[in-house]
Design an enzyme around this catalytic site. Structure first.
Site, PDB file in Angstrom:
ATOM      1  N   HIS A 181       0.856  -1.187   0.000  1.00 32.17           N
ATOM      2  CA  HIS A 181       0.000   0.000   0.000  1.00 32.17           C
ATOM      3  C   HIS A 181       0.892   1.238   0.000  1.00 32.17           C
ATOM      4  O   HIS A 181       1.400   1.665   1.044  1.00 32.17           O
ATOM      5  CB  HIS A 181      -0.913   0.000   1.216  1.00 32.17           C
ATOM      6  CG  HIS A 181      -2.083   0.932   1.094  1.00 32.17           C
ATOM      7  ND1 HIS A 181      -2.109   2.012   0.233  1.00 32.17           N
ATOM      8  CD2 HIS A 181      -3.304   0.936   1.715  1.00 32.17           C
ATOM      9  CE1 HIS A 181      -3.263   2.638   0.330  1.00 32.17           C
ATOM     10  NE2 HIS A 181      -4.013   2.008   1.230  1.00 32.17           N
ATOM     11  N   HIS A 184      -2.584   7.055  -0.914  1.00 29.56           N
ATOM     12  CA  HIS A 184      -3.577   7.673  -0.031  1.00 29.56           C
ATOM     13  C   HIS A 184      -3.008   8.359   1.213  1.00 29.56           C
ATOM     14  O   HIS A 184      -3.729   8.627   2.159  1.00 29.56           O
ATOM     15  CB  HIS A 184      -4.629   6.639   0.399  1.00 29.56           C
ATOM     16  CG  HIS A 184      -5.306   5.974  -0.741  1.00 29.56           C
ATOM     17  ND1 HIS A 184      -6.064   4.834  -0.605  1.00 29.56           N
ATOM     18  CD2 HIS A 184      -5.307   6.259  -2.077  1.00 29.56           C
ATOM     19  CE1 HIS A 184      -6.518   4.449  -1.785  1.00 29.56           C
ATOM     20  NE2 HIS A 184      -6.073   5.308  -2.698  1.00 29.56           N
ATOM     21  N   TYR A 186      -0.566   7.190   3.255  1.00 33.09           N
ATOM     22  CA  TYR A 186      -0.043   6.313   4.301  1.00 33.09           C
ATOM     23  C   TYR A 186       1.489   6.281   4.229  1.00 33.09           C
ATOM     24  O   TYR A 186       2.092   7.040   3.475  1.00 33.09           O
ATOM     25  CB  TYR A 186      -0.688   4.935   4.191  1.00 33.09           C
ATOM     26  CG  TYR A 186      -2.179   4.993   4.434  1.00 33.09           C
ATOM     27  CD1 TYR A 186      -2.681   5.426   5.659  1.00 33.09           C
ATOM     28  CD2 TYR A 186      -3.090   4.654   3.439  1.00 33.09           C
ATOM     29  CE1 TYR A 186      -4.057   5.517   5.887  1.00 33.09           C
ATOM     30  CE2 TYR A 186      -4.465   4.732   3.650  1.00 33.09           C
ATOM     31  CZ  TYR A 186      -4.941   5.167   4.871  1.00 33.09           C
ATOM     32  OH  TYR A 186      -6.281   5.267   5.104  1.00 33.09           O
TER      33      TYR A 186
END
Length: 377
Positions: A181, A184, A186
């Site tokens: 990931h 976004h 993070y």
């Protein structure tokens, strides 16, 4: 198009492109439909149970080609602020994930875990480890405010190793690849984004230098899993705190961001946008996934309100989302703008979405409602 008599989606275009097989190395998918990762937080104490296995199995049973799990947490005490988000470490949690893999494979599906660290989106003092300070490249939150000290080299090394260990565990458990990931806002994205990365060492500076943390994670994961295990990375320009943010304002800059990631070992780019039909840069109709594929030559996954008619966050404010046509999506897929299509909310509320679309049973598609977030089904 939408039938005005039923407010349900129809299609005037063949859906054949969605149901062509896709292969990349050892990854063989029955079709181009991907279940997008969606945080559900139904794993008490970080352990996925039978309900989680059943949730993913249902999507595989109904024809989803590849499932990307909700974000799963690497072994770091500040990886999350929610004790019900599933861990990807510890004997009990990994045993739960092995059961999930077996259930999905038994239904004919393929599945990869999304490996996650939330970084500075977590507030200090959050559960399940309130004693652990939140970490980020410069200790800045997504507003650019100084909250904690910048990460030290030993902390960076620890996180890199935790991602690598999770990748090795994914392969051992029988998963079909991993997704990192990196979107976004993070942790990985915080290193990529100038607003949250103000470092002056080798991890900061220009865009290429800001990729170093991601590169080290990708390289460590590649060493852990070998050459034939697929590594996907999810990227986005937008952040949860700033929808207009851009890591790269031009195609040239985007190329500078992507090249080190390709060299490090990324196989597939998952290109997160709020609306898949929006052009990424002026002067071209290509969306984010289209540009990434053009610049890298690597397969890409597009995502963003596929099959829904509402503004991105409207349904999360209690507004129901009607279904919408996928004709433009199909045309772009046929033109090889991207290779795979991730379905989020439409698939969350309707496990049989893929099966219904393939059978052109558009009048049976279920509209999304925020109520769907309150349970697994």
């Amino acid at each position: 198009m939408t039938d005005p008599n039923t407010n349900q989606a129809t299609s005037s275009h063949s859906t054949e492109a969605l149901f062509k097989p896709f292969s990349l190395g050892n990854l063989n998918l029955a079709n181009r439909i991907v279940m997008a990762p969606m945080t559900r937080a139904f794993s008490p104490a970080g352990v996925p149970g039978q309900n989680v296995a059943d949730y993913y199995r249902r999507r595989a049973e109904h024809g989803v080609g590849l499932i990307i799990t909700e974000g799963t947490l690497i072994d770091h005490p500040a990886a999350t602020d929610n004790p019900n988000i599933p861990n990807f470490h510890g004997e009990e949690a990994l045993a739960g994930w092995k059961h999930v893999v077996e259930a999905v494979h038994a239904a004919g599906g393929r599945i990869v875990p999304q490996l996650w660290h939330v970084g500075m989106t977590r507030k200090n003092g959050s559960l399940p480890h309130p004693e652990a300070p939140s970490i980020g490249p410069s200790g800045l939150n997504l507003l650019g405010e100084q909250v904690n000290e910048p990460m030290k080299q030993e902390e960076i090394d620890q996180v890199v190793q935790a991602f690598a260990q999770a990748a090795a565990d994914a392969k051992r458990l029988g998963f079909d690849g991993i997704e990192l990931h990196g979107a976004h806002g993070y942790l990985i994205d915080q290193f990529l984004w100038e607003k949250t990365n103000q470092r002056t060492d080798k991890y900061g500076g220009d865009l290429k230098a800001r990729t170093r943390f991601a590169v080290e994670i990708i390289e460590a994961c590649r060493r852990a899993v070998g050459p034939d295990f697929p590594i996907i990375i999810r990227l986005s320009q937008w952040k949860s705190s700033e929808y207009t943010a851009k890591l790269a304002a031009t195609p040239e800059l985007l190329g500078q961001l992507l090249a080190p990631l390709v060299e490090a070992g990324v196989d597939i780019f998952h290109c997160s946008t709020r609306r898949f039909w929006e052009a990424e840069f002026e002067g071209s109709s290509l969306n984010f996934a289209g540009w990434v594929k053009k610049l890298t030559g690597k397969p890409t996954i597009t995502v963003g309100s596929v099959g829904l008619d509402d503004e991105f966050l409207g349904s999360f404010r209690g507004k129901s989302a009607g279904t919408s046509d996928i004709n433009e999506l199909l045309v772009r897929l046929e033109q090889n703008e991207f290779d795979l299509v991730a379905i989020g909310r439409a698939l969350l509320v309707d496990p049989a979405w893929a099966e219904k679309v393939q059978g052109e049973r558009f009048n049976e598609l279920l509209p999304f409602s925020a109520d769907a977030l309150g349970r697994l089904y």
